[in-house]
Scaffold this motif. Sequence first.
Motif, PDB file in Angstrom:
ATOM      1  N   SER A 249       0.769  -1.162   0.012  1.00 19.64           N
ATOM      2  CA  SER A 249       0.020  -0.048   0.047  1.00 19.64           C
ATOM      3  C   SER A 249       0.934   1.354   0.262  1.00 19.64           C
ATOM      4  O   SER A 249       2.084   1.250   0.568  1.00 19.64           O
ATOM      5  CB  SER A 249      -0.863   0.210   1.151  1.00 19.64           C
ATOM      6  N   VAL A 250       0.389   2.363  -0.340  1.00 16.13           N
ATOM      7  CA  VAL A 250       1.250   3.696  -0.387  1.00 16.13           C
ATOM      8  C   VAL A 250       0.169   4.553   0.364  1.00 16.13           C
ATOM      9  O   VAL A 250      -0.755   4.346   0.431  1.00 16.13           O
ATOM     10  CB  VAL A 250       1.227   3.993  -1.941  1.00 16.13           C
ATOM     11  N   PRO A 251       0.961   5.731   0.807  1.00 15.63           N
ATOM     12  CA  PRO A 251       0.056   6.393   1.628  1.00 15.63           C
ATOM     13  C   PRO A 251      -1.169   7.191   0.788  1.00 15.63           C
ATOM     14  O   PRO A 251      -1.216   7.377  -0.605  1.00 15.63           O
ATOM     15  CB  PRO A 251       1.195   7.643   1.723  1.00 15.63           C
ATOM     16  N   ASN A 252      -2.073   7.464   1.502  1.00 16.73           N
ATOM     17  CA  ASN A 252      -3.401   7.903   1.113  1.00 16.73           C
ATOM     18  C   ASN A 252      -2.953   9.270  -0.213  1.00 16.73           C
ATOM     19  O   ASN A 252      -3.793   9.234  -1.137  1.00 16.73           O
ATOM     20  CB  ASN A 252      -4.713   8.060   2.048  1.00 16.73           C
ATOM     21  N   VAL A 253      -2.161   9.963   0.588  1.00 18.54           N
ATOM     22  CA  VAL A 253      -2.140  11.348  -0.287  1.00 18.54           C
ATOM     23  C   VAL A 253      -1.352  10.800  -1.579  1.00 18.54           C
ATOM     24  O   VAL A 253      -1.712  11.455  -2.772  1.00 18.54           O
ATOM     25  CB  VAL A 253      -1.030  12.203   0.440  1.00 18.54           C
ATOM     26  N   THR A 254      -0.429   9.803  -1.592  1.00 20.70           N
ATOM     27  CA  THR A 254       0.144   9.533  -3.049  1.00 20.70           C
ATOM     28  C   THR A 254      -1.107   8.936  -3.826  1.00 20.70           C
ATOM     29  O   THR A 254      -0.953   9.328  -5.270  1.00 20.70           O
ATOM     30  CB  THR A 254       1.049   8.479  -2.749  1.00 20.70           C
ATOM     31  N   VAL A 256      -4.190   9.883  -4.069  1.00 20.65           N
ATOM     32  CA  VAL A 256      -4.701  11.098  -4.679  1.00 20.65           C
ATOM     33  C   VAL A 256      -4.010  11.569  -5.675  1.00 20.65           C
ATOM     34  O   VAL A 256      -4.533  11.935  -6.960  1.00 20.65           O
ATOM     35  CB  VAL A 256      -5.008  11.971  -3.476  1.00 20.65           C
ATOM     36  N   ILE A 257      -2.535  11.466  -5.691  1.00 22.53           N
ATOM     37  CA  ILE A 257      -1.851  12.301  -6.553  1.00 22.53           C
ATOM     38  C   ILE A 257      -1.888  11.375  -7.922  1.00 22.53           C
ATOM     39  O   ILE A 257      -2.036  11.975  -9.042  1.00 22.53           O
ATOM     40  CB  ILE A 257      -0.320  12.311  -6.097  1.00 22.53           C
ATOM     41  N   MET A 258      -1.800  10.102  -7.800  1.00 21.36           N
ATOM     42  CA  MET A 258      -1.923   8.842  -8.743  1.00 21.36           C
ATOM     43  C   MET A 258      -3.128   9.197  -9.542  1.00 21.36           C
ATOM     44  O   MET A 258      -3.108   9.121 -10.737  1.00 21.36           O
ATOM     45  CB  MET A 258      -1.630   7.630  -8.098  1.00 21.36           C
ATOM     46  N   PRO A 269       4.876  13.093  -9.304  1.00 18.40           N
ATOM     47  CA  PRO A 269       4.608  11.709  -8.874  1.00 18.40           C
ATOM     48  C   PRO A 269       5.019  11.182  -7.651  1.00 18.40           C
ATOM     49  O   PRO A 269       4.843  10.244  -7.043  1.00 18.40           O
ATOM     50  CB  PRO A 269       4.717  10.804 -10.025  1.00 18.40           C
ATOM     51  N   SER A 270       6.114  11.788  -7.357  1.00 18.09           N
ATOM     52  CA  SER A 270       7.049  11.612  -6.006  1.00 18.09           C
ATOM     53  C   SER A 270       6.403  11.876  -4.764  1.00 18.09           C
ATOM     54  O   SER A 270       7.080  11.797  -3.577  1.00 18.09           O
ATOM     55  CB  SER A 270       8.618  11.737  -6.048  1.00 18.09           C
ATOM     56  N   VAL A 271       5.231  12.434  -4.635  1.00 19.50           N
ATOM     57  CA  VAL A 271       4.814  13.105  -3.619  1.00 19.50           C
ATOM     58  C   VAL A 271       4.249  11.976  -2.480  1.00 19.50           C
ATOM     59  O   VAL A 271       3.472  10.937  -2.829  1.00 19.50           O
ATOM     60  CB  VAL A 271       3.363  13.787  -3.888  1.00 19.50           C
ATOM     61  N   TYR A 272       4.282  11.972  -1.184  1.00 17.35           N
ATOM     62  CA  TYR A 272       4.013  10.998  -0.231  1.00 17.35           C
ATOM     63  C   TYR A 272       3.635  11.743   0.940  1.00 17.35           C
ATOM     64  O   TYR A 272       3.369  10.958   2.006  1.00 17.35           O
ATOM     65  CB  TYR A 272       4.997   9.954   0.006  1.00 17.35           C
ATOM     66  N   THR A 273       3.662  13.190   1.248  1.00 13.11           N
ATOM     67  CA  THR A 273       3.248  13.845   2.472  1.00 13.11           C
ATOM     68  C   THR A 273       2.270  14.883   2.109  1.00 13.11           C
ATOM     69  O   THR A 273       2.225  15.202   0.865  1.00 13.11           O
ATOM     70  CB  THR A 273       4.328  14.422   3.349  1.00 13.11           C
ATOM     71  N   VAL A 274       1.166  15.057   3.163  1.00 11.09           N
ATOM     72  CA  VAL A 274       0.192  16.338   2.863  1.00 11.09           C
ATOM     73  C   VAL A 274       1.005  17.560   2.380  1.00 11.09           C
ATOM     74  O   VAL A 274       0.507  18.355   1.427  1.00 11.09           O
ATOM     75  CB  VAL A 274      -0.616  16.293   3.824  1.00 11.09           C
ATOM     76  N   GLU A 275       2.064  17.865   2.980  1.00  8.10           N
ATOM     77  CA  GLU A 275       2.840  19.046   2.862  1.00  8.10           C
ATOM     78  C   GLU A 275       3.265  19.160   1.285  1.00  8.10           C
ATOM     79  O   GLU A 275       3.288  20.322   0.811  1.00  8.10           O
ATOM     80  CB  GLU A 275       3.997  19.475   3.600  1.00  8.10           C
ATOM     81  N   GLN A 276       3.677  17.884   0.762  1.00  8.86           N
ATOM     82  CA  GLN A 276       4.525  17.960  -0.535  1.00  8.86           C
ATOM     83  C   GLN A 276       3.156  18.070  -1.607  1.00  8.86           C
ATOM     84  O   GLN A 276       3.276  18.700  -2.464  1.00  8.86           O
ATOM     85  CB  GLN A 276       5.135  16.657  -0.633  1.00  8.86           C
ATOM     86  N   ALA A 277       2.150  17.525  -1.300  1.00  8.13           N
ATOM     87  CA  ALA A 277       0.958  17.574  -2.032  1.00  8.13           C
ATOM     88  C   ALA A 277       0.422  18.798  -2.170  1.00  8.13           C
ATOM     89  O   ALA A 277       0.180  19.470  -3.229  1.00  8.13           O
ATOM     90  CB  ALA A 277      -0.122  16.453  -1.511  1.00  8.13           C
ATOM     91  N   ARG A 278       0.535  19.687  -1.094  1.00  4.42           N
ATOM     92  CA  ARG A 278      -0.042  21.003  -1.200  1.00  4.42           C
ATOM     93  C   ARG A 278       1.030  21.748  -2.111  1.00  4.42           C
ATOM     94  O   ARG A 278       0.486  22.602  -2.917  1.00  4.42           O
ATOM     95  CB  ARG A 278       0.173  21.691   0.218  1.00  4.42           C
TER      96      ARG A 278
END
Length: 291
Positions: A249-254, A256-258, A269-278
Amino acid sequence: MTELTPIIKTEKLTHIYSAGTPFESVAIQDVDMEIQKGEFLAVIGHTGSGKSTFIQHLNGLLKPTSGRVLFDGEDIHSSKKLTRDVRFKVGLVFQYPEYQLFEETVYKDIAFGPKNMKLTEQEIRDRVLEAAEFVGLPKSVMDKSPFDLSGGQKRRVAIAGVIAMRPQVLILDEPTAGLDPGGCEGILRNIRDYHKATGSAVVLVTHNMSDAAKNVDRMLVFNKGAIAIRGTPREVFKRSEELQDMHLSVPNVTKVIMRLRAMGIDIDPSVYTVEQARDAIVAVKGGKRRA
């Protein structure tokens, strides 16, 4: 630039269970990797991927079918003395370590490893109290039976027993297995504090990608007895589809990015934290990345 010297290195490490019999099973094959002094590394993989067999070679509990394990450049199986010494320098905390508690008191259980190191009583006491503090155990439990403690406290006692040997490499196999979310975060916080305070290398073995991503410098992903992916968390999560193909499994935020990328949005595509997603979403809105 000074080249880093690995504290542990494996060369073509292979282990075959029941070799030469009808039940022969290749657990790991031709594994080459390095652990650098002071780094925080995650070893990740689903059940049966080979990660548990792999880590039991790092302190000599298992002997390779072929290949070598080097500690500070020396083959750990070159002599019985070196193998024994490495077991103090590379501490391994098994999954559900609380089932291995056996002494009359918490103090004696934590002191078991240091006693085998032939230390003085004062050195043993210093190490026991130091290790107990690292894992968040109060002095008031030192004289209690470990079997009278809660499940989370028993886990802390078992981890402290390994930390008390002051290993140069601390390996923890699924240290948060079976704990509630609060207990999981507490154990991980203790491990982070220990790593920061001592500078020891720490290897976190887990199938929980979120735990790994939030804590480590580098990740090794095992699949079918070999390292399938290696790199920083960003480099690993950039290959999220491959991770999911390995049943990880990958983090939920990842996720969302996918999904956003599947919709045609050119987002990192390398995002895995909420801060990075923002930051990634702001970059897209700002026109820095466009589909």
